[in-house]
Design a protein around this motif. Structure first.
Motif, PDB file in Angstrom:
ATOM      1  N   ALA A   1       0.823  -1.215   0.000  1.00  0.00           N
ATOM      2  CA  ALA A   1       0.000   0.000   0.000  1.00  0.00           C
ATOM      3  C   ALA A   1       0.852   1.258   0.000  1.00  0.00           C
ATOM      4  N   SER A   2       2.067   1.182   0.556  1.00  0.00           N
ATOM      5  CA  SER A   2       2.934   2.358   0.570  1.00  0.00           C
ATOM      6  C   SER A   2       3.375   2.768  -0.830  1.00  0.00           C
ATOM      7  N   LEU A   3       3.288   1.868  -1.791  1.00  0.00           N
ATOM      8  CA  LEU A   3       3.673   2.195  -3.162  1.00  0.00           C
ATOM      9  C   LEU A   3       2.710   3.190  -3.812  1.00  0.00           C
ATOM     10  N   ALA A   4       1.550   3.372  -3.221  1.00  0.00           N
ATOM     11  CA  ALA A   4       0.592   4.328  -3.786  1.00  0.00           C
ATOM     12  C   ALA A   4       1.076   5.759  -3.645  1.00  0.00           C
TER      13      ALA A   4
ATOM     14  N   ILE B   1      -2.408  -1.263  -7.424  1.00  0.00           N
ATOM     15  CA  ILE B   1      -1.582  -0.144  -6.968  1.00  0.00           C
ATOM     16  C   ILE B   1      -0.481   0.162  -7.974  1.00  0.00           C
ATOM     17  N   LEU B   2       0.132  -0.865  -8.548  1.00  0.00           N
ATOM     18  CA  LEU B   2       1.216  -0.638  -9.506  1.00  0.00           C
ATOM     19  C   LEU B   2       0.719  -0.006 -10.808  1.00  0.00           C
TER      20      LEU B   2
ATOM     21  N   ASN C   1       1.657   3.466 -10.247  1.00  0.00           N
ATOM     22  CA  ASN C   1       3.024   3.699  -9.776  1.00  0.00           C
ATOM     23  C   ASN C   1       3.960   3.644 -10.975  1.00  0.00           C
ATOM     24  N   ASN C   2       4.743   4.700 -11.178  1.00  0.00           N
ATOM     25  CA  ASN C   2       5.618   4.795 -12.354  1.00  0.00           C
ATOM     26  C   ASN C   2       7.098   4.719 -12.006  1.00  0.00           C
ATOM     27  N   THR C   3       7.433   4.344 -10.772  1.00  0.00           N
ATOM     28  CA  THR C   3       8.841   4.355 -10.361  1.00  0.00           C
ATOM     29  C   THR C   3       9.386   2.979 -10.001  1.00  0.00           C
ATOM     30  N   LEU C   4       8.542   2.043  -9.565  1.00  0.00           N
ATOM     31  CA  LEU C   4       9.031   0.719  -9.181  1.00  0.00           C
ATOM     32  C   LEU C   4       9.493  -0.041 -10.422  1.00  0.00           C
ATOM     33  N   LEU C   5      10.727  -0.587 -10.378  1.00  0.00           N
ATOM     34  CA  LEU C   5      11.308  -1.277 -11.535  1.00  0.00           C
ATOM     35  C   LEU C   5      11.317  -2.792 -11.368  1.00  0.00           C
TER      36      LEU C   5
ATOM     37  N   ARG D   1       6.523  -1.056 -18.366  1.00  0.00           N
ATOM     38  CA  ARG D   1       6.251   0.361 -18.627  1.00  0.00           C
ATOM     39  C   ARG D   1       7.168   1.251 -17.796  1.00  0.00           C
ATOM     40  N   ASN D   2       7.332   0.930 -16.518  1.00  0.00           N
ATOM     41  CA  ASN D   2       8.189   1.736 -15.655  1.00  0.00           C
ATOM     42  C   ASN D   2       9.651   1.684 -16.093  1.00  0.00           C
TER      43      ASN D   2
END
Length: 340
Positions: free
Chosen positions: A265-268, A296-297, A300-304, A325-326
């Motif tokens: 949830a913190s990835l939001a 959630i992902l 999110n555009n930063t998690l690789l 995409r990220n």
């Protein structure tokens, strides 16, 4: 052929030929009853309406006229006729019972030398025997012993002792690391507490609480630290407010679905975390966590990289697409920075 030509041909046919032609032609019209689609070819006179009981009586009468086939062997009650089936005997499996050797015999075998065991094996007809030697014997002694045994028809194998080195202990000073976190020491970039034997729940909670005060740490490794949901929930609050952590490893712990859901949830709101590893927990997480991760992902555009074992193909495919995409976004940003 046109219809006029068909009529000309039909006019040239004789009545007998027309009758014969009518016996073979079927209009193939399923809307017509069968009696109208094909001419009646029955030559016998009708015998009357259908009478079921009369038909049954007739069949019984005809069956009674048939003679029974002659039996080669007459029937006798409780007597089998023909060849009697005899089940083939199956080979008995080898006995799995352990031989009960006396204490005196066991003591003799324990104190016997390799030559004596080889002589005993040759007497009982064993063609090969596996013997283990101590690594304290020299190679020359082992070779000479092997030659003597081969002369007697016994093949001897030696088993070497394979020493697997233990994994080196994690010698990180936990108290020193906590102090560096509390004082926001800029030299602390990587905190590796993987497989630390001295860490406990209290120390782990203290480490997570001190993380909220640090602004330069990049990598946190807490794999195999017996982390539970209490620490995971506290770590969720840290990730929501932290803007420096880029890699987090929580594998091989005891975090349940509730704790994992809090981390995901913190990835939001977190836009700095790039690598998150959550696999190999002590309990299965279920499909709800997988669906929540995919949802959630999506934003999110930063998690690789996302380390989580998926059991459902749908969420797994969605997460895979979002991570691709990220990574494309990160590559475009990196190329633009290099050009500048």
């Amino acid at each position: 052929m046109s219809s006029s030509e068909d009529e000309v041909l039909l006019q040239q046919l004789s009545p007998e030929e027309l009758k014969q032609l009518g016996e073979y032609i079927d209009p193939e019209d399923c809307m017509l009853p069968a009696g109208y689609r094909q001419a009646n070819q029955t030559e016998k006179e009708p015998t009357g309406a259908y009478d079921r009981q009369h038909l049954i009586d007739y069949m019984k009468e005809e069956a009674g006229k048939l003679e029974d086939e002659e039996e080669i062997v007459p029937y006798q009650r409780n007597v089998k006729r023909g060849k009697v089936f005899v089940e083939k005997s199956k080979p008995k499996p080898p006995s799995s019972e352990i031989l009960d050797l006396s204490d005196d015999l066991l003591a003799v075998l324990d104190n016997a030398t390799d030559d004596e065991i080889a002589d005993l094996a040759s007497l009982i007809g064993v063609n090969s025997i596996v013997c283990y030697r101590d690594d304290s014997n020299s190679d020359n002694e082992a070779d000479e012993m092997a030659k003597d045994i081969r002369k007697k028809g016994i093949v001897k194998y030696t088993k070497s002792k394979v020493i697997v080195p233990d994994e080196p202990d994690n010698d990180t000073d936990i108290d020193e690391a906590i102090e560096m976190l509390k004082t926001n020491n800029p030299d602390l970039k990587v905190l590796n507490l993987n497989n630390h034997k001295e860490i406990n729940d209290a120390k782990l909670l203290e480490v997570i609480k001190a993380l909220s005060n640090h602004t330069t740490i990049k990598v946190i490794a807490l794999a195999n630290t017996n982390m539970r949901d209490v620490a995971a929930l506290d770590l969720n609050d840290v990730l929501k407010n932290n803007s420096s952590i880029e890699e987090l490893n929580l594998e091989s712990n005891h975090i349940t679905t509730a704790g994992l859901s809090a981390i995901v949830a913190s990835l939001a709101t977190n836009t700095t975390l790039k690598y998150l590893k959550l696999s190999n927990q002590s309990r299965p997480h279920g499909t709800r966590l997988e669906e929540k991760s995919a949802k959630i992902l999506e934003n999110n555009n930063t998690l690789l990289k996302f380390g989580l074992t998926f059991t459902s193909p749908g969420p797994r495919q969605l997460v895979h697409q979002y991570l691709l995409r990220n990574n494309d976004f990160a590559r475009i940003k990196r190329v633009a920075e290099d050009q500048d």
